[in-house]
Design a protein around this motif. Structure first.
Motif, PDB file in Angstrom:
ATOM      1  N   GLU A   1      58.583  62.903 -38.493  1.00  0.00           N
ATOM      2  CA  GLU A   1      58.471  64.421 -38.031  1.00  0.00           C
ATOM      3  C   GLU A   1      59.675  65.244 -37.697  1.00  0.00           C
TER       4      GLU A   1
ATOM      5  N   ALA B   1      59.419  64.927 -42.649  1.00  0.00           N
ATOM      6  CA  ALA B   1      58.221  64.477 -43.491  1.00  0.00           C
ATOM      7  C   ALA B   1      57.267  64.479 -42.358  1.00  0.00           C
ATOM      8  N   GLU B   2      56.310  65.551 -42.470  1.00  0.00           N
ATOM      9  CA  GLU B   2      55.325  65.759 -41.719  1.00  0.00           C
ATOM     10  C   GLU B   2      53.901  65.028 -42.295  1.00  0.00           C
ATOM     11  N   GLU B   3      53.682  65.192 -43.557  1.00  0.00           N
ATOM     12  CA  GLU B   3      52.602  64.748 -44.116  1.00  0.00           C
ATOM     13  C   GLU B   3      52.811  63.317 -44.840  1.00  0.00           C
ATOM     14  N   PRO B   4      51.699  62.550 -44.916  1.00  0.00           N
ATOM     15  CA  PRO B   4      52.017  61.055 -45.820  1.00  0.00           C
ATOM     16  C   PRO B   4      52.445  61.442 -47.060  1.00  0.00           C
ATOM     17  N   ASP B   5      52.308  62.412 -47.980  1.00  0.00           N
ATOM     18  CA  ASP B   5      52.878  62.607 -49.086  1.00  0.00           C
ATOM     19  C   ASP B   5      54.294  62.685 -49.056  1.00  0.00           C
ATOM     20  N   ALA B   6      54.603  63.603 -48.263  1.00  0.00           N
ATOM     21  CA  ALA B   6      56.106  63.880 -47.774  1.00  0.00           C
ATOM     22  C   ALA B   6      56.899  62.783 -47.308  1.00  0.00           C
ATOM     23  N   VAL B   7      56.412  61.724 -46.615  1.00  0.00           N
ATOM     24  CA  VAL B   7      56.990  60.647 -46.084  1.00  0.00           C
ATOM     25  C   VAL B   7      57.119  59.680 -47.504  1.00  0.00           C
ATOM     26  N   ARG B   8      56.201  59.400 -48.269  1.00  0.00           N
ATOM     27  CA  ARG B   8      56.318  58.750 -49.630  1.00  0.00           C
ATOM     28  C   ARG B   8      57.443  59.106 -50.352  1.00  0.00           C
TER      29      ARG B   8
ATOM     30  N   ARG C   1      55.037  57.431 -36.958  1.00  0.00           N
ATOM     31  CA  ARG C   1      53.775  57.627 -37.679  1.00  0.00           C
ATOM     32  C   ARG C   1      54.581  57.424 -39.226  1.00  0.00           C
ATOM     33  N   ALA C   2      55.789  57.877 -39.580  1.00  0.00           N
ATOM     34  CA  ALA C   2      56.288  57.544 -40.891  1.00  0.00           C
ATOM     35  C   ALA C   2      56.318  56.131 -41.309  1.00  0.00           C
TER      36      ALA C   2
ATOM     37  N   VAL D   1      52.804  55.227 -42.467  1.00  0.00           N
ATOM     38  CA  VAL D   1      52.590  55.650 -43.667  1.00  0.00           C
ATOM     39  C   VAL D   1      53.182  54.459 -44.753  1.00  0.00           C
TER      40      VAL D   1
END
Length: 71
Positions: A9, A26-33, A51-52, A55
């Motif tokens: 985040e 990266a806030e969202e799961p797809d952004a983390v990946r 949180r990351a 994910v």
């Protein structure tokens, strides 16, 4: 020279840029990946927010060394 990257985040990771780390907010799961997949071979250590890390749980990783921030 090996580099350090930070994924998670934005509010938790932005300050690490002042120390020279590669900051990948990266806030969202797809952004983390996507941030994880974008790491260069010169990255030796990745710091993840909790949180990351959730994910990426289950992603195969023999590289790079990965640590998780406390919540």
């Amino acid at each position: 020279m090996a580099k350090i990257a930070i994924i998670g985040e934005g509010v938790k990771v932005t300050g690490f840029g002042l120390a020279g780390a590669i900051v990948l907010p990266a806030e969202e799961p797809d952004a983390v990946r996507a941030a994880w997949r974008s790491l260069g071979t010169d990255v030796a250590i990745v710091i993840l927010t909790s949180r990351a890390a959730r994910v990426l749980d289950g992603e195969p990783s023999s590289w790079p060394l990965t640590v998780v921030m406390p919540p």
